[in-house]
Design a protein around this motif. Structure first.
Motif, mmCIF file in Angstrom:
data_model
loop_
_atom_site.group_PDB
_atom_site.id
_atom_site.type_symbol
_atom_site.label_atom_id
_atom_site.label_comp_id
_atom_site.label_asym_id
_atom_site.label_seq_id
_atom_site.Cartn_x
_atom_site.Cartn_y
_atom_site.Cartn_z
ATOM 1 N N MET A 242 -34.040 -36.285 -64.655
ATOM 2 C CA MET A 242 -33.475 -35.327 -63.700
ATOM 3 C C MET A 242 -34.409 -35.277 -62.501
ATOM 4 O O MET A 242 -35.607 -35.046 -62.652
ATOM 5 C CB MET A 242 -33.327 -33.936 -64.334
ATOM 6 N N THR A 243 -33.876 -35.503 -61.301
ATOM 7 C CA THR A 243 -34.703 -35.623 -60.107
ATOM 8 C C THR A 243 -34.257 -34.651 -59.020
ATOM 9 O O THR A 243 -33.115 -34.700 -58.567
ATOM 10 C CB THR A 243 -34.636 -37.059 -59.544
ATOM 11 N N ASN A 244 -35.159 -33.796 -58.604
ATOM 12 C CA ASN A 244 -34.889 -32.866 -57.498
ATOM 13 C C ASN A 244 -35.530 -33.424 -56.233
ATOM 14 O O ASN A 244 -36.751 -33.421 -56.090
ATOM 15 C CB ASN A 244 -35.461 -31.488 -57.814
ATOM 16 N N ILE A 245 -34.697 -33.917 -55.306
ATOM 17 C CA ILE A 245 -35.243 -34.503 -54.084
ATOM 18 C C ILE A 245 -35.023 -33.591 -52.867
ATOM 19 O O ILE A 245 -35.360 -33.953 -51.739
ATOM 20 C CB ILE A 245 -34.652 -35.903 -53.827
ATOM 21 N N SER A 246 -34.511 -32.397 -53.085
ATOM 22 C CA SER A 246 -34.146 -31.527 -51.965
ATOM 23 C C SER A 246 -35.347 -31.154 -51.106
ATOM 24 O O SER A 246 -35.283 -31.220 -49.867
ATOM 25 C CB SER A 246 -33.457 -30.259 -52.483
ATOM 26 N N GLY A 247 -36.442 -30.765 -51.729
ATOM 27 C CA GLY A 247 -37.615 -30.379 -50.963
ATOM 28 C C GLY A 247 -38.269 -31.550 -50.268
ATOM 29 O O GLY A 247 -38.751 -31.438 -49.132
ATOM 30 N N GLU A 248 -38.291 -32.693 -50.947
ATOM 31 C CA GLU A 248 -38.904 -33.891 -50.367
ATOM 32 C C GLU A 248 -38.137 -34.330 -49.118
ATOM 33 O O GLU A 248 -38.723 -34.598 -48.067
ATOM 34 C CB GLU A 248 -38.918 -35.030 -51.395
ATOM 35 N N ALA A 249 -36.824 -34.430 -49.234
ATOM 36 C CA ALA A 249 -36.014 -34.946 -48.133
ATOM 37 C C ALA A 249 -36.001 -34.005 -46.932
ATOM 38 O O ALA A 249 -36.035 -34.456 -45.779
ATOM 39 C CB ALA A 249 -34.585 -35.200 -48.612
ATOM 40 N N ASP A 267 -28.883 -35.415 -33.789
ATOM 41 C CA ASP A 267 -28.645 -34.136 -34.465
ATOM 42 C C ASP A 267 -29.549 -33.941 -35.678
ATOM 43 O O ASP A 267 -29.640 -34.818 -36.548
ATOM 44 C CB ASP A 267 -27.177 -34.065 -34.890
ATOM 45 N N GLN A 268 -30.218 -32.788 -35.742
ATOM 46 C CA GLN A 268 -31.172 -32.530 -36.823
ATOM 47 C C GLN A 268 -30.487 -32.438 -38.182
ATOM 48 O O GLN A 268 -30.992 -32.971 -39.182
ATOM 49 C CB GLN A 268 -31.941 -31.237 -36.546
ATOM 50 N N GLU A 269 -29.360 -31.777 -38.248
ATOM 51 C CA GLU A 269 -28.656 -31.632 -39.526
ATOM 52 C C GLU A 269 -28.232 -32.989 -40.070
ATOM 53 O O GLU A 269 -28.419 -33.280 -41.260
ATOM 54 C CB GLU A 269 -27.438 -30.733 -39.366
ATOM 55 N N ALA A 270 -27.717 -33.838 -39.204
ATOM 56 C CA ALA A 270 -27.303 -35.174 -39.635
ATOM 57 C C ALA A 270 -28.492 -35.981 -40.136
ATOM 58 O O ALA A 270 -28.382 -36.734 -41.111
ATOM 59 C CB ALA A 270 -26.622 -35.912 -38.476
ATOM 60 N N ARG A 271 -29.640 -35.804 -39.488
ATOM 61 C CA ARG A 271 -30.849 -36.502 -39.938
ATOM 62 C C ARG A 271 -31.269 -36.032 -41.325
ATOM 63 O O ARG A 271 -31.644 -36.823 -42.187
ATOM 64 C CB ARG A 271 -31.987 -36.276 -38.949
ATOM 65 N N GLY A 272 -31.224 -34.717 -41.542
ATOM 66 C CA GLY A 272 -31.603 -34.170 -42.834
ATOM 67 C C GLY A 272 -30.695 -34.657 -43.948
ATOM 68 O O GLY A 272 -31.160 -35.064 -45.019
ATOM 69 N N VAL A 273 -29.405 -34.639 -43.685
ATOM 70 C CA VAL A 273 -28.449 -35.131 -44.672
ATOM 71 C C VAL A 273 -28.680 -36.621 -44.916
ATOM 72 O O VAL A 273 -28.638 -37.095 -46.062
ATOM 73 C CB VAL A 273 -27.005 -34.871 -44.210
ATOM 74 N N GLY A 274 -28.951 -37.365 -43.854
ATOM 75 C CA GLY A 274 -29.200 -38.799 -44.001
ATOM 76 C C GLY A 274 -30.415 -39.091 -44.866
ATOM 77 O O GLY A 274 -30.372 -39.981 -45.729
ATOM 78 N N MET A 275 -31.503 -38.347 -44.638
ATOM 79 C CA MET A 275 -32.694 -38.533 -45.460
ATOM 80 C C MET A 275 -32.401 -38.179 -46.916
ATOM 81 O O MET A 275 -32.842 -38.867 -47.851
ATOM 82 C CB MET A 275 -33.839 -37.663 -44.943
ATOM 83 N N GLU A 276 -31.644 -37.112 -47.117
ATOM 84 C CA GLU A 276 -31.353 -36.652 -48.476
ATOM 85 C C GLU A 276 -30.447 -37.635 -49.216
ATOM 86 O O GLU A 276 -30.711 -37.993 -50.375
ATOM 87 C CB GLU A 276 -30.700 -35.271 -48.417
ATOM 88 N N VAL A 277 -29.405 -38.103 -48.546
ATOM 89 C CA VAL A 277 -28.470 -39.034 -49.189
ATOM 90 C C VAL A 277 -29.152 -40.368 -49.474
ATOM 91 O O VAL A 277 -28.967 -40.959 -50.545
ATOM 92 C CB VAL A 277 -27.222 -39.237 -48.310
ATOM 93 N N SER A 278 -29.967 -40.849 -48.549
ATOM 94 C CA SER A 278 -30.662 -42.112 -48.758
ATOM 95 C C SER A 278 -31.601 -42.031 -49.955
ATOM 96 O O SER A 278 -31.653 -42.941 -50.792
ATOM 97 C CB SER A 278 -31.457 -42.493 -47.503
ATOM 98 N N THR A 279 -32.346 -40.932 -50.027
ATOM 99 C CA THR A 279 -33.277 -40.753 -51.142
ATOM 100 C C THR A 279 -32.534 -40.596 -52.459
ATOM 101 O O THR A 279 -32.894 -41.208 -53.472
ATOM 102 C CB THR A 279 -34.178 -39.521 -50.899
ATOM 103 N N HIS A 295 -27.998 -29.938 -49.392
ATOM 104 C CA HIS A 295 -26.876 -29.777 -48.469
ATOM 105 C C HIS A 295 -25.554 -30.085 -49.181
ATOM 106 O O HIS A 295 -25.445 -31.082 -49.896
ATOM 107 C CB HIS A 295 -27.050 -30.725 -47.282
ATOM 108 N N PRO A 296 -24.525 -29.257 -48.995
ATOM 109 C CA PRO A 296 -23.226 -29.511 -49.637
ATOM 110 C C PRO A 296 -22.654 -30.893 -49.337
ATOM 111 O O PRO A 296 -22.050 -31.528 -50.214
ATOM 112 C CB PRO A 296 -22.326 -28.405 -49.063
ATOM 113 N N GLU A 297 -22.842 -31.379 -48.102
ATOM 114 C CA GLU A 297 -22.315 -32.701 -47.757
ATOM 115 C C GLU A 297 -23.064 -33.817 -48.489
ATOM 116 O O GLU A 297 -22.498 -34.885 -48.748
ATOM 117 C CB GLU A 297 -22.372 -32.922 -46.251
ATOM 118 N N SER A 298 -24.323 -33.585 -48.823
ATOM 119 C CA SER A 298 -25.087 -34.571 -49.595
ATOM 120 C C SER A 298 -24.519 -34.690 -51.002
ATOM 121 O O SER A 298 -24.435 -35.783 -51.557
ATOM 122 C CB SER A 298 -26.561 -34.174 -49.653
ATOM 123 N N VAL A 299 -24.144 -33.554 -51.588
ATOM 124 C CA VAL A 299 -23.514 -33.573 -52.912
ATOM 125 C C VAL A 299 -22.253 -34.422 -52.875
ATOM 126 O O VAL A 299 -22.044 -35.306 -53.712
ATOM 127 C CB VAL A 299 -23.173 -32.144 -53.382
#
Length: 311
Positions: A242-249, A267-279, A295-299
């Motif tokens: 089980m991996t929590n990457i939310s804080g890291e991303a 856009d900052q939000e798009a960057r954050g989602v991009g980092m989260e989805v990639s990770t 982020h809900p969109e990352s889910v």
């Protein structure tokens, strides 16, 4: 010439671990092959993370959740509804003695309220202070007895308390944190089982890093753990990951820098989602059985990725 997928047979199998209760319960793990390479249908559960302290979260979450950010139970309900997550993690960050130092009693009450507000399994994360987490997660386990929650996570300094309370006395699941080290992961799993916690009640929290920030260590650690559990039939490394990457991303500069600070990045939000989805995607293909994002969109993106690969 038609494509024929070659399957590698392994002697080992990853434990299946059930979290939650009733119709909302989910099972993670259970595969006997490397991710997406077998016939048993490897899949990853996708969870969404919230915290009882969101002051330092990106402004985009205020737009998404509004005043619910100030109420963990309301935030939990909204996060699940907006994301369609399979489970939810609540981080009791306010308990940190070096921060707000919120009382164990208050934090337990928050966890209980969050559990009551959602209809999916719950993962409860401490504040990353070993002494405080030992007291906190023991009381959380007691207060949520019968709910089959995950205590996230036990470390070498507190595994006896969390393991005894979580996996034995109150029947919860225990995540074992090992900070990107296969030897530490194996050692802590052995210590927990020697304590009396059943292997099927243990999850591995092997750690993570945002992509581009030393993630190659995470990738190699996950590969070695999975190959040992499957290929060498090492029972001490057959627990689901089980991996929590939310804080890291959401903690790296690509996600933290505002549009004013770095207009060339967009856009900052798009960057954050991009980092989260990639990770998250990298962790999924590395063998993580349950991935946790903010982020809900990352889910939605990771659930779509997994569904697309499975076909």
């Amino acid at each position: 010439m038609p494509y024929k997928k070659a399957e590698q047979k392994f002697s080992g199998k990853i434990n299946a671990c059930e979290i939650g209760v009733g119709d909302a319960a989910i099972s993670i793990g259970g595969e006997n092959s490397l991710p997406f390479l077998g016939t048993e249908g490897f899949k990853t559960a996708v969870g969404i993370a919230i915290s009882d302290t969101t002051d330092e979260w990106s402004d985009c979450f205020g737009t998404i959740y509004g005043d619910d950010l100030k109420n963990p139970a309301a935030l939990a309900k909204a996060a699940v509804e907006k994301s369609g997550a399979d489970f939810l993690l609540i981080k009791l960050e306010s308990a940190d003695p070096n921060g707000a130092d919120n009382s164990v009693e208050n934090c337990v009450a928050t966890a209980v309220a969050v559990e009551a507000a959602i209809s999916v399994p719950l993962v409860v994360e401490g504040c990353k202070n070993a002494d405080k987490d030992a007291k906190l997660l023991e009381k959380v386990a007691q207060a949520l007895e019968g709910k089959n929650v995950v205590l996230f996570s036990a470390v070498e300094d507190n595994y006896k308390t969390i393991g005894a309370a979580g996996g034995m006395a109150y029947g919860q699941k225990v995540a074992a944190e090992s900070s990107v080290d296969i030897n530490l992961a194996k050692q802590l799993n052995i210590l927990l089982t020697q304590l009396g916690v059943k292997g099927k009640d243990i999850l591995m929290d092997v750690g993570s890093a945002a992509v581009g920030y030393g993630f190659e260590y995470v990738a190699s650690t996950m590969d070695r753990i999975r190959l040992a559990g499957l290929g060498q039939n090492d029972e001490s490394l057959q627990m689901p990951i089980m991996t929590n990457i939310s804080g890291e991303a959401w903690g790296v500069k690509e996600a933290v820098s505002t549009l004013e600070d770095a207009p060339e990045w967009g856009d900052q939000e798009a960057r954050g989602v991009g980092m989260e989805v990639s990770t998250a995607a990298a962790c999924v293909v590395g063998g993580s059985n349950a991935i946790i994002v903010r982020h809900p969109e990352s889910v939605k993106a990771i659930k779509s990725l997994v569904a697309g690969i499975i076909g």
